[in-house]
Enzyme design. Structure first.
Site, mmCIF file in Angstrom:
data_model
loop_
_atom_site.group_PDB
_atom_site.id
_atom_site.type_symbol
_atom_site.label_atom_id
_atom_site.label_comp_id
_atom_site.label_asym_id
_atom_site.label_seq_id
_atom_site.Cartn_x
_atom_site.Cartn_y
_atom_site.Cartn_z
ATOM 1 N N HIS A 131 -32.451 81.912 65.908
ATOM 2 C CA HIS A 131 -31.826 82.472 64.707
ATOM 3 C C HIS A 131 -32.823 83.322 63.929
ATOM 4 C CE1 HIS A 131 -28.683 79.427 65.418
ATOM 5 N NE2 HIS A 131 -27.909 80.239 64.721
ATOM 6 N N LYS A 135 -33.172 81.489 58.262
ATOM 7 C CA LYS A 135 -32.397 80.254 58.436
ATOM 8 C C LYS A 135 -33.251 79.051 58.060
ATOM 9 C CE LYS A 135 -29.307 77.863 61.636
ATOM 10 N NZ LYS A 135 -28.220 77.832 60.628
#
Length: 239
Positions: A131, A135
């Site tokens: 990600h 995040k």
């Protein structure tokens, strides 16, 4: 459709823009900083959409109990107590929670349920997720969703990354690895390593729009459903 939107981050902003472009109305929006204002609202929307933080859940739960408004949640990082609170709302309204609203991920979950039982006796399983660098939770909610699909009986022991002399890999473990960097929307890969062969499933999201489209599609299906806790598998595949 009329929505109350919880969350003003990137996902919340994209949901607002997409919903309004489709002719839907955002009756009110809040985030973790002003979520207490939700308590002053009556039933003004068809669905509450929550893509915020776990800390907002108590106020959301209070509102759902008071008004019976359906709730769609995509908030990740929920602990056991928060998950229990979310599920308890099924007595008051239709509630849908998913870590990932992509249709492709829903199909991947179903596929993993089918193949994992066949491969587990002889194959080692590893899961990687990647990600963007903003995040905050790891492993991702989607990774946890895939892990549950692979091992619903919790017979395997998750190993979150490896460091040092860990000894030989045990047959009863599953590796879970989180990568963070750049602007990656989300890539999840499940590896099945067998004797002289490897099977790999990968889902790659190129933008957050797929999650937004899926969430709004599911939100339109919630009003009118009986009270209860739903998930994508139950709705999409009639489980």
């Amino acid at each position: 459709m009329r929505y109350i939107l919880i969350g003003r981050g990137k996902m919340g902003t994209l949901i607002r823009e997409t919903a309004q472009a489709a002719g839907d109305e955002i009756q009110a929006s809040f985030d973790i900083n002003d979520i207490d204002r939700l308590g002053s609202l009556g039933k003004v929307a068809d669905v509450v959409i929550d893509f915020s933080r776990p800390g907002a859940l108590p106020e959301i739960a209070s509102y759902v109990r008071r008004t019976g408004t359906p709730l769609l949640s995509g908030t990740t990082g929920l602990g056991p107590e928060e998950r229990a609170l979310l599920e308890s709302l099924g007595t008051c309204a239709p509630v849908l929670w998913s870590a990932n609203y992509s249709l492709g991920v829903a199909v991947l979950v179903r596929a993993l349920r089918e193949v994992s039982g066949v491969l587990k006796p002889d194959f080692d399983i590893e899961l990687t997720e990647t990600h963007h660098n903003q995040k905050e939770d790891a492993p991702s909610g989607t990774a946890k969703l895939l892990l549950e699909a692979i091992d619903p009986a919790h017979a395997l022991t998750p190993v979150y990354g490896r460091e040092g002399n860990t000894g030989k890999r045990r047959k009863d473990e599953i590796g879970v690895h989180a990568l963070r960097g750049g602007t990656v929307a989300g890539t999840h890969t499940v590896h099945f390593f067998g004797p002289d062969e490897e099977l790999e499933f990968t889902h790659r999201a190129t933008s957050r729009q797929i999650f937004v489209n899926g969430a709004l599609h599911m939100a339109r299906l919630l009003p009118g459903k009986p009270n209860g806790v739903y998930d994508l598998q139950k709705i999409l595949f009639g489980e």
